[in-house]
Design a protein around this motif. Sequence first.
Motif, PDB file in Angstrom:
ATOM      1  N   CYS A 181      -9.122   0.020  -0.923  1.00  0.00           N
ATOM      2  CA  CYS A 181      -9.477  -0.101  -2.341  1.00  0.00           C
ATOM      3  C   CYS A 181      -8.246  -0.466  -3.182  1.00  0.00           C
ATOM      4  O   CYS A 181      -8.326  -1.272  -4.091  1.00  0.00           O
ATOM      5  N   ASP A 182      -7.130   0.161  -2.875  1.00  0.00           N
ATOM      6  CA  ASP A 182      -5.882   0.022  -3.666  1.00  0.00           C
ATOM      7  C   ASP A 182      -4.821  -0.660  -2.828  1.00  0.00           C
ATOM      8  O   ASP A 182      -4.083  -0.013  -2.104  1.00  0.00           O
ATOM      9  N   ASP A 183      -4.624  -1.960  -2.914  1.00  0.00           N
ATOM     10  CA  ASP A 183      -5.392  -2.846  -3.757  1.00  0.00           C
ATOM     11  C   ASP A 183      -5.840  -4.054  -2.942  1.00  0.00           C
ATOM     12  O   ASP A 183      -6.311  -5.030  -3.474  1.00  0.00           O
ATOM     13  N   GLU A 192       5.356  -4.836  -4.441  1.00  0.00           N
ATOM     14  CA  GLU A 192       6.142  -3.639  -4.802  1.00  0.00           C
ATOM     15  C   GLU A 192       5.461  -2.803  -5.882  1.00  0.00           C
ATOM     16  O   GLU A 192       6.126  -2.021  -6.560  1.00  0.00           O
ATOM     17  N   GLU A 193       4.144  -2.961  -6.040  1.00  0.00           N
ATOM     18  CA  GLU A 193       3.485  -2.220  -7.118  1.00  0.00           C
ATOM     19  C   GLU A 193       3.616  -0.728  -6.896  1.00  0.00           C
ATOM     20  O   GLU A 193       3.852   0.039  -7.832  1.00  0.00           O
ATOM     21  N   GLU A 194       3.461  -0.290  -5.658  1.00  0.00           N
ATOM     22  CA  GLU A 194       3.457   1.149  -5.384  1.00  0.00           C
ATOM     23  C   GLU A 194       4.854   1.771  -5.487  1.00  0.00           C
ATOM     24  O   GLU A 194       5.005   2.986  -5.367  1.00  0.00           O
ATOM     25  N   VAL A 195       5.872   0.939  -5.692  1.00  0.00           N
ATOM     26  CA  VAL A 195       7.227   1.480  -5.852  1.00  0.00           C
ATOM     27  C   VAL A 195       7.866   1.040  -7.171  1.00  0.00           C
ATOM     28  O   VAL A 195       9.078   1.059  -7.321  1.00  0.00           O
ATOM     29  N   VAL A 238       0.842  -1.201   0.000  1.00  0.00           N
ATOM     30  CA  VAL A 238       0.000   0.000   0.000  1.00  0.00           C
ATOM     31  C   VAL A 238       0.877   1.251   0.000  1.00  0.00           C
ATOM     32  O   VAL A 238       2.078   1.186   0.269  1.00  0.00           O
ATOM     33  N   GLN A 239       0.245   2.375  -0.269  1.00  0.00           N
ATOM     34  CA  GLN A 239       0.925   3.674  -0.231  1.00  0.00           C
ATOM     35  C   GLN A 239       1.171   4.093   1.223  1.00  0.00           C
ATOM     36  O   GLN A 239       0.419   3.685   2.116  1.00  0.00           O
ATOM     37  N   PRO A 240       2.171   4.944   1.462  1.00  0.00           N
ATOM     38  CA  PRO A 240       2.345   5.501   2.810  1.00  0.00           C
ATOM     39  C   PRO A 240       1.050   6.221   3.236  1.00  0.00           C
ATOM     40  O   PRO A 240       0.346   6.765   2.383  1.00  0.00           O
ATOM     41  N   ILE A 284      -8.019   6.821  -3.090  1.00  0.00           N
ATOM     42  CA  ILE A 284      -6.792   6.022  -3.070  1.00  0.00           C
ATOM     43  C   ILE A 284      -5.604   6.975  -3.066  1.00  0.00           C
ATOM     44  O   ILE A 284      -5.653   8.057  -3.638  1.00  0.00           O
ATOM     45  N   HIS A 285      -4.567   6.597  -2.370  1.00  0.00           N
ATOM     46  CA  HIS A 285      -3.332   7.394  -2.175  1.00  0.00           C
ATOM     47  C   HIS A 285      -3.570   8.630  -1.291  1.00  0.00           C
ATOM     48  O   HIS A 285      -2.637   9.379  -1.038  1.00  0.00           O
ATOM     49  N   SER A 286      -4.795   8.889  -0.886  1.00  0.00           N
ATOM     50  CA  SER A 286      -5.114  10.085  -0.095  1.00  0.00           C
ATOM     51  C   SER A 286      -5.477   9.666   1.326  1.00  0.00           C
ATOM     52  O   SER A 286      -5.704   8.488   1.592  1.00  0.00           O
TER      53      SER A 286
HETATM   54 MN    MN Z   1      -1.682   2.730  -5.963  1.00  0.00          MN
END
Ligand code: MN
Length: 462
Positions: free
Chosen positions: A124-126, A157-160, A89-91, A431-433
């Motif tokens: 949601c992601d993901d 590692e999708e988010e990176v 996930v994102q930070p 997402i990301h927020s």
């Molecule tokens: Mn994402």
Amino acid sequence: MENIKSYVQQHKDRFINELIELLKIPSVSADTAYSQDVIDTAEAVKESLSKAGCDYVETCDTPGYPIIYGEKIIDPNLPTVLVYGHYDVQPPDPLELWTSPPFEPVIKTTDIHPEGAIFARGACDDKGQMYMHVKALELMVQSNTLPCNVKFMIEGEEEVGSASLAWFVERNQEKLKNDVILISDTGMISNQQPSITTGLRGLSYVEVEVTGPNRDLHSGLYGGAVANPINILAKMIASLHDENNHITIPGFYDKVEELSAEERAEMAKAPFSLEKYKNALNIEDVYGEKGYVTNERNSIRPTLDVNGIWGGYTGEGAKTVIASKAFAKISMRLVPNQEWEEITELFTKHFTSIAPAGVTVKVTPHHGGQGYVTPIDSIGYQAANKAYTETFGVPAIPVRSGGSIPIVALFEKELKSKTILMGFGLDSDAIHSPNEHFGIFNYLKGIETIPLFYKYFVELSK
Ligand code: MN
Ligand code: BES
Ligand code: MN
């Protein structure tokens, strides 16, 4: 269909609770402070796949975070669906803007989700969308309706930038052999109007560093007499767009595919309200490239955006200083045919060339990937459309998305199969927020719709 619905109804509380448990583990791939949590999440995914009915599961070690592989092969002569998703996930920052802690999932209602949504980073992601596939497998296995073979490949590692996944895919072509790749990591238009994502943008992500004097200086003693790296960086960044919001990097648009008037007219048919869009973001007006409407600006047109900018004194109070260095992180969203490595080079050359005497510029590429477009006449697309039509009561609309899943273009190149992007998220899911969430309606609809994709994919493949 009735059997699917009743299975979901009967087990929905458990489906929700299992997802909540997964969301509690903070699998932030960008921050090494969470590395044990990322690894723990991989193991949790592995266990869930075994429990759901995979006959074989494996933790595949890579130079980075592990990839979880699982499969259920019922007959080698039947088609094989390869499901891809990501458990990282994102930070979560900025933390203070969350109304409940990002890794303590809670269900709350919103205007768009009157039946409730799970609030958590990754809802949601993901994780939520990936887990729909695990539960859909459980449903098909329990009800003896799995009509073909299935393989799972869930990465961390999708988010990176998916570096380890690229490494893995290149080395495991045989293992990953499939007839179609199925991904739920995108969105749809609304809960009343499903859509299927037919395009993703590519990406070039760079970091820039502007260096002026060899140390931070007193801004009174030196101000006006030396180049201030922050002033210069701001000026350089501002010059990357002209008055029509076209990007000024020479050669940037050379390979951009212009859509025909017919294709643009087709796109304009997707339901969209500019008023609602502006209201949702609390902005007076939209902003973007001249000659294109909002839905084109954020999907079929390339962009350049600063994602972060820093330097100098940002602490409490005031400090009079000219910083020695200034930095920015810049992303360029690309459209099909633009080569991301080439764009990174064009950017680097141009950005270095516009630096005035008195500063030096360093550009460091981070990661990137190619865009993707997929036709709507494939068996996979048609199967997805039939599935959505059955569960939502209306056909899905093809939509090109502005987001990126760079690995999709690589799948096509290495595995020679098409990807179907069956998303169930909404743009408003944040997402990301802060306050990311995933509607319970969406989660359960996903679990209902996925088995129908399998059914129609096998039927249409005959
Ligand atoms: Mn994402
Ligand atoms: N799931 C998103 C991409 C996405 C979201 C595509 C919604 C279409 C609709 C994915 O996890 C993501 O965030 N991708 C990154 C790129 C990656 C290289 C960091 C992105 O688009 O910024
Ligand atoms: Mn994602």
